[in-house]
Design a protein around this motif. Sequence first.
Motif, PDB file in Angstrom:
ATOM      1  N   UNK A   1      17.851  70.036   9.970  1.00  0.00           N
ATOM      2  CA  UNK A   1      17.503  71.203  10.789  1.00  0.00           C
ATOM      3  C   UNK A   1      17.136  70.788  12.209  1.00  0.00           C
ATOM      4  N   UNK A   2      16.464  69.642  12.335  1.00  0.00           N
ATOM      5  CA  UNK A   2      16.093  69.173  13.672  1.00  0.00           C
ATOM      6  C   UNK A   2      17.324  68.809  14.497  1.00  0.00           C
ATOM      7  N   UNK A   3      18.364  68.316  13.848  1.00  0.00           N
ATOM      8  CA  UNK A   3      19.556  67.898  14.575  1.00  0.00           C
ATOM      9  C   UNK A   3      20.617  68.993  14.628  1.00  0.00           C
ATOM     10  N   UNK A   4      20.293  70.149  14.068  1.00  0.00           N
ATOM     11  CA  UNK A   4      21.277  71.212  13.907  1.00  0.00           C
ATOM     12  C   UNK A   4      21.261  72.227  15.044  1.00  0.00           C
ATOM     13  N   UNK A   5      20.599  71.891  16.148  1.00  0.00           N
ATOM     14  CA  UNK A   5      20.518  72.831  17.252  1.00  0.00           C
ATOM     15  C   UNK A   5      20.350  72.066  18.559  1.00  0.00           C
TER      16      UNK A   5
ATOM     17  N   UNK B   1       6.550  66.563  -3.225  1.00  0.00           N
ATOM     18  CA  UNK B   1       6.992  67.658  -2.371  1.00  0.00           C
ATOM     19  C   UNK B   1       8.509  67.697  -2.306  1.00  0.00           C
ATOM     20  N   UNK B   2       9.069  68.863  -2.575  1.00  0.00           N
ATOM     21  CA  UNK B   2      10.505  69.081  -2.469  1.00  0.00           C
ATOM     22  C   UNK B   2      10.753  69.900  -1.200  1.00  0.00           C
ATOM     23  N   UNK B   3      11.297  69.298  -0.138  1.00  0.00           N
ATOM     24  CA  UNK B   3      11.536  70.047   1.096  1.00  0.00           C
ATOM     25  C   UNK B   3      12.850  70.823   1.025  1.00  0.00           C
ATOM     26  N   UNK B   4      12.818  72.064   1.470  1.00  0.00           N
ATOM     27  CA  UNK B   4      14.014  72.904   1.520  1.00  0.00           C
ATOM     28  C   UNK B   4      14.054  73.584   2.883  1.00  0.00           C
ATOM     29  N   UNK B   5      15.132  73.364   3.625  1.00  0.00           N
ATOM     30  CA  UNK B   5      15.267  73.973   4.936  1.00  0.00           C
ATOM     31  C   UNK B   5      16.245  75.131   4.917  1.00  0.00           C
ATOM     32  N   UNK B   6      16.013  76.088   5.805  1.00  0.00           N
ATOM     33  CA  UNK B   6      16.946  77.195   5.993  1.00  0.00           C
ATOM     34  C   UNK B   6      17.376  77.173   7.458  1.00  0.00           C
TER      35      UNK B   6
END
Length: 347
Positions: free
Chosen positions: A54-58, A33-38
Amino acid sequence: MVVFGGRSGEHEVSLASARAITAALRKGGRHEVVPVGITRSGRWVHSGDPMRELESNHELLPDGSTLEISGPPAKAGEKLPANLGSVDVVFPVLHGPYGEDGTIQGMLELAGVPYVGSGVLGSAVGMDKITMKKVFAHHGLPQVDWVGLTRREWKNEPEAQVRKIEAALGYPCFVKPANLGSSVGIGKAEDAEELRTALEAAAGFDRRIIVEKGVDAREIEVSVLGNEAPDVSVPGEIFLQADGFYDYEAKYVEGGMELGVPAKIPAETADEVRRVARTAFEAVDAAGMARVDFFLERGTDRLLLNEINTIPGFTPTSVYAELWAASGLPYEDLLERLIALALERHG
């Protein structure tokens, strides 16, 4: 490749779905699995640990919404992952606008990469509630009465719009942005003042607004799986844990709702639910998966089609997966079917 996050108000829901999907696909080493976040600003994160970033970006705001607090804007060359063309299939786990509406599907079509779920047309029609309801009407599917209007019409002639809605629908009625999912921005109106407030709120989310007649009804849902000859799960019933309607909190806050499955409805009603769901799926040219939501009016047992969701919430305890589990298809097998359907459709 599992793509998650995104610019919509359902960013958090997407992260939860992607965590569950990624863990299930990696189980036993079955898939790489290659994870890609936006991020919420549209920046693609495809190196390091995209989920953690992404989890730490807000940060969580007092009203429960989130605010992005770090991360530079996207630069040229940082938007799309360079290895997009080397993956076997993309699983877009992007609920709502900029993911469930045909945008990423169009990009993947241009790239020639197989992907899970509906194509551009099915995604776009399923996302826009006004267009969706027009397509359903063309196929003679039963629906609640509704009125569509634009933000411009509301701003230019608010009282005329209120009178039009009152004459067509009466109270109570529900006001919704036409292009948001997960019940974001929905307001219930019992009188003209509440209607004005709800219309103003919906206009802040979308330039197109839909208002639906309120009905006293049970909420029945089914899951659809397939391409040209889709299967439909057993129906389930939504039970809210507090007074109100099936809003964002009821869907995603723990204890907000319970799913009764199979729904306690007559066999002939269950058959009709499945028939209408299959017709709705085919009407919008959906593919892969969809959850289809219904109202079963109390007192008359009249079945009314509410909407179709082409990328529903996707944890093992989400309604879509739970209905398939109750129909004999466990979560991991469901994911395998969806991947096979994506490859079949692309081939």
